[in-house]
Design an enzyme around this catalytic site. Structure first.
Site, PDB file in Angstrom:
ATOM      1  N   CYS A   1      40.344  77.491-149.217  1.00 38.75           N
ATOM      2  CA  CYS A   1      40.302  78.795-148.936  1.00 38.75           C
ATOM      3  C   CYS A   1      41.685  79.089-147.864  1.00 38.75           C
ATOM      4  O   CYS A   1      42.082  78.331-147.106  1.00 38.75           O
ATOM      5  CB  CYS A   1      38.915  79.002-147.940  1.00 38.75           C
ATOM      6  SG  CYS A   1      39.288  80.888-147.104  1.00 38.75           S
TER       7      CYS A   1
ATOM      8  N   ASN B   1      36.777  71.793-151.989  1.00 39.10           N
ATOM      9  CA  ASN B   1      35.192  71.615-152.332  1.00 39.10           C
ATOM     10  C   ASN B   1      34.592  70.361-152.432  1.00 39.10           C
ATOM     11  O   ASN B   1      35.167  68.988-152.999  1.00 39.10           O
ATOM     12  CB  ASN B   1      34.585  72.359-153.092  1.00 39.10           C
ATOM     13  CG  ASN B   1      35.603  73.939-153.093  1.00 39.10           C
ATOM     14  OD1 ASN B   1      34.732  74.680-152.388  1.00 39.10           O
ATOM     15  ND2 ASN B   1      36.432  73.801-153.541  1.00 39.10           N
TER      16      ASN B   1
END
Length: 318
Positions: free
Chosen positions: A261, A270
């Site tokens: 992010c 992720n």
């Protein structure tokens, strides 16, 4: 690696069931690539999406209409979608590839390009709302309301991402009630589905069960929810299994474990789609994904990026 197994042995878990089916929401082209420092050619992104769709991923989030000042990597969103729409193999399905729209301006661009599926990105905390959206916690809902309303009026499906559901690097632990109330407000705006994000990867299985139970108490079932885990502390698969046991059947993942992010430095990659598929296959859970094709795709993208894949399955099979 000599003698490596190409598939896990299948042993269904009673708590998950023998007829379970999971939908994987592939976020690699958007969430996975958005934080890459070097500009990736649009043609490479197009091929990435094409390969992921061909590998059987049922939902592939293609890009975002965020302002290029904030995420330069996705400045080619319109060119990418135009190229995908021209792909004969994708045909009309190209219009169903989800795109992230941060506001009404982003929605305008999605409508102009004929998109039929959009997503918005909200925060469960005040600090991240200000850092990510330049809005207060309350103001973000006012900003999203007309976007969701117009999207629904245009016949679009709308997903709501909710970040910082398990912890915030500035505010610490986020109360369950706060996360539930935030998510319910997004659903009440008109979102079809709510994706609960462990943006900095601090969640644990008990926390996952507690949050899903809190949503159930608020009248929101797992059929309306997706889980979006990051693997910062190595808990993504463990948390996925806990959510599976609790009835969740939609999970976000990124091919090769790409992503992070840009507004939360402690957020690492992720959950790798290959690692998720490997575990699910071992449980006898249906995904519709061709694991071999997916591994080949992630290995190819790792080569394009000039570094090894973060996926343990890709590395083991390499």
């Amino acid at each position: 690696m000599t003698g490596v197994l190409r598939r896990p042995a299948t042993h269904p878990a009673p708590a998950v069931g023998t007829d379970a089916e999971v939908t994987i929401w592939e976020v690699g082209p958007r969430d996975g690539l958005q934080n890459e420092a070097g500009v990736i050619p649009t043609a490479t992104k197009v091929e990435f999406v094409q390969r992921l769709v061909a590998a059987g991923l049922p939902i592939v989030e293609a890009t975002s209409f965020v302002h290029p000042k904030w995420v330069p990597q996705l400045a080619d969103a319109a060119d990418l979608l135009t190229a995908l729409a021209a792909d004969d193999a994708l045909g009309e399905t190209a219009r169903d590839l989800p795109v992230l729209v941060p506001n009404e301006r982003g929605l305008d661009r999605a409508i102009e390009l004929g998109c039929r599926h959009v997503a918005i990105f909200a925060s469960a905390t005040e600090t991240f709302a200000r850092r990510n959206l330049n809005r207060s916690f309350e103001d973000q809902f006012a900003m999203f309301a007309p976007t969701v309303t117009r999207a629904r009026e245009a016949g679009m499906r709308v997903r709501g991402y909710l970040s910082m559901c398990f912890g915030d690097p500035w505010e610490g632990e986020v109360p369950l009630r706060q996360v539930v109330e935030s998510g319910v407000r997004l659903l009440e705006l008109g979102c079809d589905q709510l994706s609960l994000g462990d943006t900095i990867g601090v969640g644990t299985p008990g926390h996952v069960r507690a949050l899903l139970a809190a949503y159930a108490d608020a009248g929101v079932g797992t059929d309306q929810l997706a889980l979006h885990f990051h693997d910062t502390y190595g808990q993504a698969l463990t948390n996925t299994y806990a959510a599976l046991e609790a009835g969740a059947r939609t999970f976000d993942a990124s091919a090769g474990g790409l992503g992070g992010c840009p507004y939360a430095e402690s957020a690492t990659g992720n959950l790798a789609t290959e690692d998720l598929v490997w575990m699910l296959e071992g449980l006898g859970v249906r995904t519709g994904v061709d694991l071999d094709a997916l591994i080949t795709t992630s290995a190819w993208m790792a080569g394009e990026l000039g570094r090894p894949s973060a996926s343990r399955v890709v590395r083991a099979r390499g």
